[in-house]
Every structure is written in C-alpha cells, then in structure tokens.
Design a protein around this motif. Structure first.
Motif, PDB file in Angstrom:
ATOM      1  N   GLY A   1      84.166 -15.044  61.119  1.00 11.68           N
ATOM      2  CA  GLY A   1      84.968 -14.386  60.297  1.00 11.68           C
ATOM      3  C   GLY A   1      84.847 -15.172  58.784  1.00 11.68           C
ATOM      4  N   ALA A   2      85.523 -16.062  59.171  1.00 13.95           N
ATOM      5  CA  ALA A   2      86.251 -17.107  57.814  1.00 13.95           C
ATOM      6  C   ALA A   2      84.629 -17.553  57.562  1.00 13.95           C
ATOM      7  N   VAL A   3      83.937 -17.929  58.093  1.00 11.16           N
ATOM      8  CA  VAL A   3      82.360 -18.565  57.601  1.00 11.16           C
ATOM      9  C   VAL A   3      81.685 -17.410  56.290  1.00 11.16           C
TER      10      VAL A   3
ATOM     11  N   PHE B   1      80.708 -14.827  51.558  1.00 17.42           N
ATOM     12  CA  PHE B   1      80.036 -13.708  50.463  1.00 17.42           C
ATOM     13  C   PHE B   1      81.712 -14.152  48.919  1.00 17.42           C
ATOM     14  N   LEU B   2      81.912 -15.317  49.240  1.00 23.24           N
ATOM     15  CA  LEU B   2      83.190 -15.332  46.991  1.00 23.24           C
ATOM     16  C   LEU B   2      82.003 -16.676  47.114  1.00 23.24           C
ATOM     17  N   TYR B   3      81.011 -17.312  48.016  1.00 22.26           N
ATOM     18  CA  TYR B   3      79.896 -17.569  47.172  1.00 22.26           C
ATOM     19  C   TYR B   3      79.079 -16.852  46.668  1.00 22.26           C
TER      20      TYR B   3
ATOM     21  N   GLN C   1      74.945 -13.903  59.455  1.00 22.10           N
ATOM     22  CA  GLN C   1      76.162 -14.586  59.340  1.00 22.10           C
ATOM     23  C   GLN C   1      76.791 -15.196  57.528  1.00 22.10           C
ATOM     24  N   LEU C   2      75.544 -15.541  57.193  1.00 21.87           N
ATOM     25  CA  LEU C   2      75.855 -15.967  55.793  1.00 21.87           C
ATOM     26  C   LEU C   2      75.058 -15.692  54.383  1.00 21.87           C
ATOM     27  N   LEU C   3      73.897 -15.106  54.664  1.00 24.16           N
ATOM     28  CA  LEU C   3      72.760 -14.694  53.883  1.00 24.16           C
ATOM     29  C   LEU C   3      73.440 -13.015  53.532  1.00 24.16           C
ATOM     30  N   VAL C   4      73.349 -12.249  54.255  1.00 20.71           N
ATOM     31  CA  VAL C   4      73.696 -11.165  54.580  1.00 20.71           C
ATOM     32  C   VAL C   4      74.991 -10.792  53.195  1.00 20.71           C
TER      33      VAL C   4
END
Length: 373
Positions: A47-49, A54-56, A177-180
């Motif tokens: 969840g943190a990643v 998302f912040l990126y 986890q990263l792109l979405v």
C-alpha cells in the motif's frame, strides 16, 4: 531568537537518509517480522508503494514534460545510457561469477543496471556544476516514467526465471502496484496538485517512510529465509569493487560520449549526472515484487551503488563548478540559485551533496544548506 536546528557534520560524506536505511536494515536483522506479522507488513508495504507512485504521478506536470521533449537528443542519450549501456555492462558482469560475485549477488548487480535514473540527485549535482538543470529535470523524469515498464520487461528478458521467480504475474503486479497508481495521480493532478505542492515537506516524509518500510519488509523476509549467510566479507568487498568500476565506466562514457555527440558543456553535465545514476526509490519497490524473499540480496548492490554515486558525483560536481564560463558570454546561474532538490533533499553549499531521492516533479529552488529535511 530562532531555535537551533540539528545538522549533520559538514564533513560527513554519507547521506543521512542512507544512514536511516542502514538503521532499518539493522532493525530488520535483529527484529525480523515473521508469521502473520509478515503478512501485515507486506500488505502495508504494498500500500505504501502504491501511495508513493500515486504521489509521483500527481506531482509531475504534464505540460513541463511535453515542453521538455524539445531537447529530445539529450533525453535519448540519457535513456540509452540507462537502459542500453548499463544493461550491457550488467550482462558482462556474469564473467565475475564465481570468482568475485556469487550468482545471487550478480543477479542483484544486473538488476541494478536495469533500474531507471534518479531525478533529485541528478538535478542537485547538475545545479552545483552549473549545467543544464531543466534538461536534467526532464531527463530524470522521462527515465523514471520509462523505467516503470522497461525495468520489469528487461528483467523478464535478462533475468528470466532466475530473478526470484519472475513471471507474467510479476509483471501484472508491477503494473497494478506502480503504473496504475501513477496514472491515477496524473488524472487527479488538477484537483490534488495544489494540496501536494503546499504540503511537499510533510509528504516528503511519506515518500521516505514508504521506502524504509519496503527495506524493512525485504530484509525481514531475507532473514527469515536465511539467505544472508551467503554474503561473506570477501564477497561484499568484491561487490563494492565491481560497483566502483561500473560507476567509473558510466561517468566516463556519458561524459565523453556526450562530447562525441556534439553536446555543449551544460548539456554534457546533465547527460553525465542523469546517465550515470540509478534510482533507489524506484528500484526498491520493483525488487520487492520481482525477487520476493530474495529481495534483500537483490537490492544490496543497488543500495551500495546509490551511496557510492552520491559521494563520487559530489566531488565531480564541485570540480565542474570551478570550470570557466562559456566563451560566448552567456551567464549561468550560480548553483545556489538554480533549481535543486525538492522536499526530500538539498544541495549543500560546499559542493558535497546531502541528496535524498524524492518524487518526480517535486523540484523547487532551495538555499544552500547542509541539513536534510
């Protein structure tokens, strides 16, 4: 009277955030989480990643990115260094097995070569050296974006099943986890961008805390699996020597390669600093997905390289800052006035860098300082 602030010694060559990561590793070694607690920690890390990326996405200005495309030759050069030259050297490191590196450490070394470039430290050092800071911003941002897809794809091709069980499912996990979350941040930026800008300092701690949680989870899993017995002091020294050679090669190739391609001094500085670095913030989350319980060994080369690149590039940036100005009379902004790192780090006045990777697009002008906020 203003309250005194706690600052690290000016002579300290180590990024304090790296010390925090090392401290997290020590805690994971002494107090690893296992059983049901490990499942909770892994879920929290995931969840943190997702929040991190998302912040990126929410902080990256699409308009600035499109404007930066005008300098496409420089960006392609940095991408070639990051995702072509680095991986080729990583593949050549297979010749170090078993004499210098173990197969597991060599996999981590190769994974290091597949990770995207940094944003914050590239900007900071380019600023200190009086290089092309806007180009460094765009080049680092493009590399980070490309790495979300290119790094797992390159890992699938070059590491295959040896990469801790990499599979199509791992690629799906990377995307989810990263792109979405990143794309969600881009879509919601017009509504949340102002809030994130106003609270960038607080959210910088969220960024760094997410990375620390990933480190703790990865090294806890490694301790429970008992894989740390595979790293002897001699192997550790061999890994450090191999990474020193890797960094020297990339610094040399990026500098003289940019000269051969006809770039001016300011652009060559941006190419050198953006093309020779690897991102700890982007690599750690990917490694936790790709390598599972073996992530601790996989990220060890990346952690060492990250600190090594900061110390070496700080020296180079300081020397570049003493170069004479261009002969055409163009006046370059002093390093203290150029955009450097955002909430997650600062560039020091003496040319050494206390640089912590922060989110893409979070750059802001900073005053010379030796403290890390």
């Amino acid at each position: 009277m203003s309250r005194p602030t706690l600052k690290p010694p000016a002579w300290l060559p180590v990024d304090p955030y790296i010390l925090a990561i090392v401290g997290t590793v020590v805690v994971a070694v002494l107090l690893p989480v296992s059983g049901s607690g490990a499942e909770v920690a892994k879920g929290a890390s995931t969840g943190a990643v997702a929040l991190l990326f998302f912040l990126y996405g929410a902080r990256l200005s699409t308009a600035e990115t499109l404007d930066g495309l005008k300098h496409w030759r420089l960006h392609l050069t940095v991408l070639a260094c990051t995702f072509a030259v680095f991986p080729l050297i990583g593949l050549a490191s297979g010749g170090l097995v078993p004499y210098v590196l173990t197969p597991q450490l060599q996999e981590g070394f190769l994974f290091l070569c597949l990770v995207p470039s940094t944003v914050q430290s590239s900007i900071a050092f380019t600023s200190i050296a009086r290089g092309n800071v806007p180009a460094a911003i765009c080049a680092g941002s493009f590399s980070s974006l490309a790495g979300i897809l290119l790094t797992p794809l390159l890992a699938a091709v070059l590491l295959g099943s040896s990469g801790g069980g990499f599979s199509g499912e791992s690629l799906v996990q990377i995307v989810l986890q990263l792109l979405v979350p990143f794309l969600a941040g881009q879509l919601l930026r017009r509504w949340v961008g102002g809030f994130l800008t106003r609270h960038r300092t607080v959210l910088g701690y969220v960024d760094r805390g997410s990375i620390l949680l990933v480190v703790y989870t990865a090294f806890s899993e490694g301790m429970v699996a008992g894989i740390w017995h595979q790293v002897t002091p001699l192997r550790f020294a061999g890994l450090l020597a191999a990474e020193a050679v890797l960094l020297a090669l990339m610094l040399t190739l990026s500098w003289y390669g940019a000269k051969w391609l006809g770039f001016g001094r300011a652009d060559r500085i941006a190419v050198q600093f953006a093309g020779s670095k690897k991102s700890l913030a982007a690599g750690l989350p990917m490694a936790s997905v790709l390598f599972g319980a073996h992530a601790s060994l996989a990220v060890l080369p990346l952690m060492l390289f990250h600190q090594l690149q900061l110390m070496v590039c700080a020296v180079i940036a300081k020397r570049r800052s003493r170069d004479p100005l261009p002969e055409d009379g163009a006046v370059e902004a002093p390093a203290a006035e150029a955009p450097a790192v955002g909430a997650a780090g600062t560039a020091t006045a003496k040319g050494t860098a206390a640089v912590t990777e922060g989110p893409v697009g979070a750059q802001a002008p900073v005053r010379p300082s030796t403290d890390v906020r």
